[in-house]
Design an enzyme around this catalytic site. Structure first.
Site, PDB file in Angstrom:
ATOM      1  N   HIS A 423      38.517  44.224  35.268  1.00 56.56           N
ATOM      2  CA  HIS A 423      39.794  44.860  34.909  1.00 56.56           C
ATOM      3  C   HIS A 423      39.778  45.260  33.439  1.00 56.56           C
ATOM      4  O   HIS A 423      38.923  44.808  32.648  1.00 56.56           O
ATOM      5  CB  HIS A 423      40.979  43.924  35.197  1.00 56.56           C
ATOM      6  N   CYS A 446      37.133  36.423  34.363  1.00 49.70           N
ATOM      7  CA  CYS A 446      37.033  37.820  34.778  1.00 49.70           C
ATOM      8  C   CYS A 446      36.091  38.599  33.853  1.00 49.70           C
ATOM      9  O   CYS A 446      35.708  38.145  32.778  1.00 49.70           O
ATOM     10  CB  CYS A 446      38.399  38.474  34.766  1.00 49.70           C
TER      11      CYS A 446
END
Length: 471
Positions: A423, A446
């Protein structure tokens, strides 16, 4: 007168001679009323001219000298003498009848005709002595090998009937019965195999049950399943024959254990989910990757049913094996993610998006801070879902009852259901290098990307695309 006297004399002489001949003839005939005629044989003995008593003595002598030969399997033989079991002559039937039945008045005809008779000799013996003698026989005391039934045997191409084998294990009750009968009938030789004194195999080559089992197994072996893996894997008669068994009732069974073992080995060879893969990174570096959720995973339980059904119905199939949900990959060759994938190098803090073998996008990234609760997990995964303008939430803080963080992102590309994904991260001061090792900058696991690169990747990336995360 003189001539008449001579003639009368001749007649008297002739009459006297005839009378003498008649007397001799009748005398011989009378003799044979108590003696056997010429060429008379009883139980193999020539009793011509002998009395009943003399003939009986010959039979008594036979009993006294009697010996039974036992012919055993393999060419061996043993014997039991009548004297060993107290064998005694008791009587013999028909000796008197044979004598009284002679046509003695026609005794000259006996010269031209053989007359052979058999009489039944009654004997007695000591049962205990016979049992003791049988107990000492080599046929009883020696090694007792069991008989083996005929059975279907795979010859490399098909099942054929393997002939039965006769062992040396005697059937004691039958052996005793046959030996006793041989003594009672003065049978001087007994073939134990011919008289079925040995335990016989339940099934022989001619048994319908064996043929039926052979036919069924050959029918099963007509099945053929071809799996197009990195090379063709063929399940045919050569494999199926190793799964078939036949029991002592000639019932054919497909061994569940054998089929499942084969499937386990099949899976071990071709399953790649969670395995270690060696590959060349887009940067040209040799690397390995362990773990993850992407790859082949054969559903061995479901495939078992397919295989057994094909065998029972003689089917020919060409098929990919059944896989668990998500248990497929781009190719069976290694690396199995093919030539379109995302590569995240945790050591270089860099990522590439490769499409059809060419780099379509690359960028520096920031991955998880290298501590147990934040490290980005190594492994081979796939994009599970995509979403715009998502709010990422952390685990609930026990002290507050609230998520440890709420972070809005514009482009979300999920890699694991536990919350790892790619992301945008507009809050990051920079990307690459060793920034991930800095507290407060390293992510919660992430892969943080620059906004423009995340937007570009989002537009290009499809759900299901492999993601390789490695050092």
């Amino acid at each position: 007168m003189e001539k008449k006297g001579k003639l009368r004399k001749i007649l008297y002489i002739a009459a006297g001679c005839l009378a003498a001949i008649v007397l001799v003839y009748l005398g011989i005939a009378f003799y044979f009323r108590s003696h056997y005629l010429f060429n008379t044989e009883i139980n193999g003995h020539d009793v011509s001219g002998k009395t009943v008593q003399q003939a009986e003595q010959l039979l008594k002598d036979d009993v006294a000298q009697f010996e039974l030969e036992l012919k055993e399997i393999g060419g061996n033989s043993e014997s039991i003498a009548g004297a060993d079991i107290g064998l005694k002559y008791e009587s013999s039937a028909n000796l008197e009848e044979i004598l009284s039945g002679q046509k003695v008045i026609l005794w000259p005809g006996a010269f031209f005709k053989d007359n052979a008779d058999e009489v039944k000799i009654e004997v007695s013996y000591d049962v205990d002595m016979l049992t003791e003698k049988i107990n000492s026989l080599q046929a009883v005391t020696g090694e007792q090998t069991s008989a083996v039934s005929a059975y279907p045997k795979f010859d490399g191409e098909q099942y054929v009937i393997e002939p039965e084998q006769y062992g040396t294990a005697v059937q004691r009750d039958i052996l005793e019965e046959r030996i006793a009968s041989a003594f009672e009938n003065l049978q001087d030789s007994l073939d134990l195999e011919a008289e079925k004194c040995y335990a016989e195999p339940p099934y022989t080559s001619g048994s319908a049950e064996v043929q039926a089992a052979c036919d069924q197994m050959n029918q099963y072996c007509k099945a053929k399943i071809v799996y197009p893996m990195t090379e063709e894997v063929v399940v045919d008669a050569s494999v199926i024959s190793g799964w078939l068994t036949v029991d002592d009732k000639m019932q054919v069974t497909i061994s569940e254990d054998a089929v499942r073992k084969w499937l386990e080995e099949f899976g071990d060879k071709y399953d790649t989910m969670g395995t270690t893969r060696t590959f060349t990174t887009p940067a040209g570096r040799e690397a390995t990757v362990n773990g993850g959720t992407y790859g082949w995973s054969i559903n061995e339980i479901a495939e078992y049913d397919v295989i057994v059904d094909a065998i029972k119905n003689g089917k020919t199939l060409e098929r990919e094996p059944e896989y668990y949900i998500g248990g497929t990959a781009a190719t069976h060759a290694m690396p199995d993610w093919g030539n379109t994938y995302v590569d995240v190098d945790l050591s270089a803090q860099h990522m590439w998006y490769v499409v059809d073998g060419s780099i379509a996008l690359e960028t520096d990234v920031v991955t998880g801070q290298p501590i147990p609760e934040r490290i980005t997990p190594e492994g081979t995964y796939s994009i599970l879902e995509k979403g715009r303008n998502q709010v990422l939430t952390g685990a609930t803080d026990p002290a507050t009852g609230e998520p440890s963080y709420r972070t809005p992102v514009s482009y979300w590309m999920r890699v694991t259901w536990s919350g790892i994904g790619l992301h945008d991260a507009t809050w990051q001061p920079a990307f690459g290098g060793t920034l991930n090792q800095t507290p407060g900058i390293g992510s919660h696991g992430c892969i943080n990307m620059p906004l423009d690169q995340a937007a570009a990747l989002y537009d290009m990336l499809e759900v299901g695309t492999p993601v390789v995360i490695h050092y």
